[in-house]
Design an enzyme around this catalytic site. Structure first.
Site, PDB file in Angstrom:
ATOM      1  N   ASN A  42       0.864  -1.182   0.000  1.00 16.92           N
ATOM      2  CA  ASN A  42       0.000   0.000   0.000  1.00 16.92           C
ATOM      3  C   ASN A  42       0.902   1.235   0.000  1.00 16.92           C
ATOM      4  O   ASN A  42       1.480   1.589   1.018  1.00 16.92           O
ATOM      5  CB  ASN A  42      -0.891  -0.050   1.252  1.00 16.92           C
ATOM      6  CG  ASN A  42      -1.713   1.213   1.439  1.00 16.92           C
ATOM      7  OD1 ASN A  42      -1.811   2.045   0.527  1.00 16.92           O
ATOM      8  ND2 ASN A  42      -2.302   1.370   2.617  1.00 16.92           N
TER       9      ASN A  42
ATOM     10  N   LYS B  70       0.114   4.306  -0.318  1.00 21.45           N
ATOM     11  CA  LYS B  70      -0.515   5.515   0.245  1.00 21.45           C
ATOM     12  C   LYS B  70      -0.257   6.722  -0.677  1.00 21.45           C
ATOM     13  O   LYS B  70      -0.229   6.558  -1.887  1.00 21.45           O
ATOM     14  CB  LYS B  70      -0.021   5.740   1.680  1.00 21.45           C
ATOM     15  CG  LYS B  70      -0.189   4.475   2.531  1.00 21.45           C
ATOM     16  CD  LYS B  70       0.005   4.687   4.001  1.00 21.45           C
ATOM     17  CE  LYS B  70      -0.212   3.358   4.723  1.00 21.45           C
ATOM     18  NZ  LYS B  70      -0.094   3.450   6.156  1.00 21.45           N
TER      19      LYS B  70
ATOM     20  N   HIS C 126      -9.524   1.425   4.817  1.00 23.05           N
ATOM     21  CA  HIS C 126      -8.249   1.575   5.541  1.00 23.05           C
ATOM     22  C   HIS C 126      -8.457   2.511   6.730  1.00 23.05           C
ATOM     23  O   HIS C 126      -9.252   3.459   6.640  1.00 23.05           O
ATOM     24  CB  HIS C 126      -7.180   2.127   4.598  1.00 23.05           C
ATOM     25  CG  HIS C 126      -5.813   2.079   5.200  1.00 23.05           C
ATOM     26  ND1 HIS C 126      -5.375   3.035   6.085  1.00 23.05           N
ATOM     27  CD2 HIS C 126      -4.805   1.173   5.081  1.00 23.05           C
ATOM     28  CE1 HIS C 126      -4.151   2.710   6.481  1.00 23.05           C
ATOM     29  NE2 HIS C 126      -3.779   1.585   5.882  1.00 23.05           N
TER      30      HIS C 126
ATOM     31  N   GLU D 210      -6.833   4.902   7.797  1.00 21.77           N
ATOM     32  CA  GLU D 210      -6.614   6.329   7.489  1.00 21.77           C
ATOM     33  C   GLU D 210      -7.849   6.922   6.806  1.00 21.77           C
ATOM     34  O   GLU D 210      -8.164   8.098   6.983  1.00 21.77           O
ATOM     35  CB  GLU D 210      -5.353   6.481   6.619  1.00 21.77           C
ATOM     36  CG  GLU D 210      -4.097   6.245   7.454  1.00 21.77           C
ATOM     37  CD  GLU D 210      -2.925   5.634   6.703  1.00 21.77           C
ATOM     38  OE1 GLU D 210      -2.915   5.667   5.462  1.00 21.77           O
ATOM     39  OE2 GLU D 210      -2.012   5.122   7.380  1.00 21.77           O
TER      40      GLU D 210
ATOM     41  N   GLU E  83      -5.509  -4.729  10.517  1.00 15.73           N
ATOM     42  CA  GLU E  83      -4.455  -3.745  10.754  1.00 15.73           C
ATOM     43  C   GLU E  83      -4.742  -2.982  12.043  1.00 15.73           C
ATOM     44  O   GLU E  83      -5.498  -1.998  12.032  1.00 15.73           O
ATOM     45  CB  GLU E  83      -4.403  -2.748   9.593  1.00 15.73           C
ATOM     46  CG  GLU E  83      -4.128  -3.397   8.251  1.00 15.73           C
ATOM     47  CD  GLU E  83      -3.530  -2.392   7.266  1.00 15.73           C
ATOM     48  OE1 GLU E  83      -2.419  -2.631   6.798  1.00 15.73           O
ATOM     49  OE2 GLU E  83      -4.175  -1.359   7.008  1.00 15.73           O
TER      50      GLU E  83
ATOM     51  N   GLY F 195       2.520   2.281  10.786  1.00 13.87           N
ATOM     52  CA  GLY F 195       3.501   3.354  10.646  1.00 13.87           C
ATOM     53  C   GLY F 195       4.202   3.727  11.942  1.00 13.87           C
ATOM     54  O   GLY F 195       4.855   4.752  12.027  1.00 13.87           O
TER      55      GLY F 195
ATOM     56  N   SER G 148       3.396  -2.089  10.306  1.00 15.09           N
ATOM     57  CA  SER G 148       4.850  -2.171  10.522  1.00 15.09           C
ATOM     58  C   SER G 148       5.462  -3.522  10.128  1.00 15.09           C
ATOM     59  O   SER G 148       6.362  -4.014  10.806  1.00 15.09           O
ATOM     60  CB  SER G 148       5.198  -1.803  11.970  1.00 15.09           C
ATOM     61  OG  SER G 148       4.819  -0.451  12.220  1.00 15.09           O
TER      62      SER G 148
HETATM   63  P1  PGA Z   1       2.824   0.346   7.642  1.00 13.91           P
HETATM   64  O1  PGA Z   1       1.370   0.567   7.000  1.00 13.91           O
HETATM   65  O2  PGA Z   1       3.360  -0.961   7.070  1.00 13.91           O
HETATM   66  O3  PGA Z   1       3.632   1.534   7.202  1.00 13.91           O
HETATM   67  O4  PGA Z   1       2.643   0.246   9.108  1.00 13.91           O
HETATM   68  C1  PGA Z   1       0.493  -0.509   6.802  1.00 13.91           C
HETATM   69  C2  PGA Z   1      -0.821   0.003   6.216  1.00 13.91           C
HETATM   70  O5  PGA Z   1      -1.293   1.059   6.644  1.00 13.91           O
HETATM   71  O6  PGA Z   1      -1.412  -0.641   5.323  1.00 13.91           O
END
Ligand code: PGA
Length: 253
Positions: free
Chosen positions: A10, A12, A96, A98, A168, A174, A214
């Site tokens: 992903n 983003k 997601h 976010e 997630e 992140g 992560s």
């Molecule tokens: P990350 O993001 O691997 O940077 O933690 C995962 C995601 O939001 O899909």
């Protein structure tokens, strides 16, 4: 049940068109055996067409990061499932954290998006996951249950089969803080059990449940050893070919 592992990157809101093409070209050099594992990338909308062209006739799959549920119309700034199909997407990430957190997406909206994706032949990757305070208050299972059943509400069995779930935990996205394999496994098993109860055991055994938050080359292997972890949704570590292909090649790493 032997579910084929699935790793999706992903990206983003990262990568210009030129950067996106150079990243997929580098990933293609070290893609694992497509018989063994499915790999997808989810670039931003603006790079989808160029990435689709770059991965044509390769096993790398294309995903979008979001969609709107109408086919067309006066919805300034939105992208429809028809457009994503047209540009060559096979998958679309939906719900997601976010999107939920910054853009106010509710389970009802996410359910409309999942249904719209399926109507246009796209395979949804439905994201669920609790926030830190929800985990600390002991509400993890309650939250992911509401998100899973809300997101998949009204789906026929064959539609659920086309769907991938991504667990997630928001506190792991992140932050560099990964859920332990045991923490991931207990939620994955819970989600699979919900699929059994609400659809069937056969369906629940076939649907892939990815972990996200992560993921790094260093932790993918132990996560993948868990019975109900079928792959990963990778954010930060998918932005560099070196780390992403190491994650995709976790079996040999
Ligand atoms: P990350 O993001 O691997 O940077 O933690 C995962 C995601 O939001 O899909």
């Amino acid at each position: 049940m032997n579910r084929k592992p699935f790793i999706a990157g992903n990206w983003k809101m990262h990568k210009t068109i030129a950067e996106a093409v150079s990243l997929v070209n580098a990933i293609l050099l070290n893609l694992p055996d497509p018989q063994e594992i499915d790999v997808a990338v989810a670039p931003p909308f603006t790079a989808l067409a160029a990435v689709a062209e770059a991965i044509k006739d390769t096993p790398l799959k294309l995903s979008a990061q979001n969609l709107f549920w109408e086919k067309e119309g006066a919805y300034t700034g939105e992208i429809s499932p028809l457009m994503l199909k047209d540009v060559g997407c096979e998958y679309v990430i939906i719900g997601h954290s976010e999107r939920r957190q910054y853009f106010g997406e509710t389970n009802e909206m996410i359910n409309k998006k999942v249904k719209a994706a399926l109507t246009f032949g796209l395979k949804p990757i439905l994201c669920v996951g609790e926030r830190l305070e929800e985990r600390e208050e002991g509400k993890t299972f309650e939250v992911v249950k509401r998100q899973l059943l809300g997101g998949l509400a009204g789906l026929a069995p064959e539609e659920v089969l086309k769907t991938t779930i991504a667990y997630e935990p928001v506190w792991a996205i992140g932050t560099g803080k990964t859920a332990s394999p045991t923490q991931a496994q207990e939620v994955h098993a819970f989600l699979r059990n919900l699929l059994t109860k609400n659809w069937s055991k056969e369906i629940a055994q076939k649907v892939r449940i990815l972990y996200g938050g992560s993921i790094k080359p260093e932790n993918i292997k132990v996560l993948m050893q868990e019975e109900d972890v079928d792959g990963g949704l990778v954010g930060g570590a998918s932005l560099k070919a070196e780390s992403f292909v190491r994650i995709c090649n976790f079996k040999g790493d």
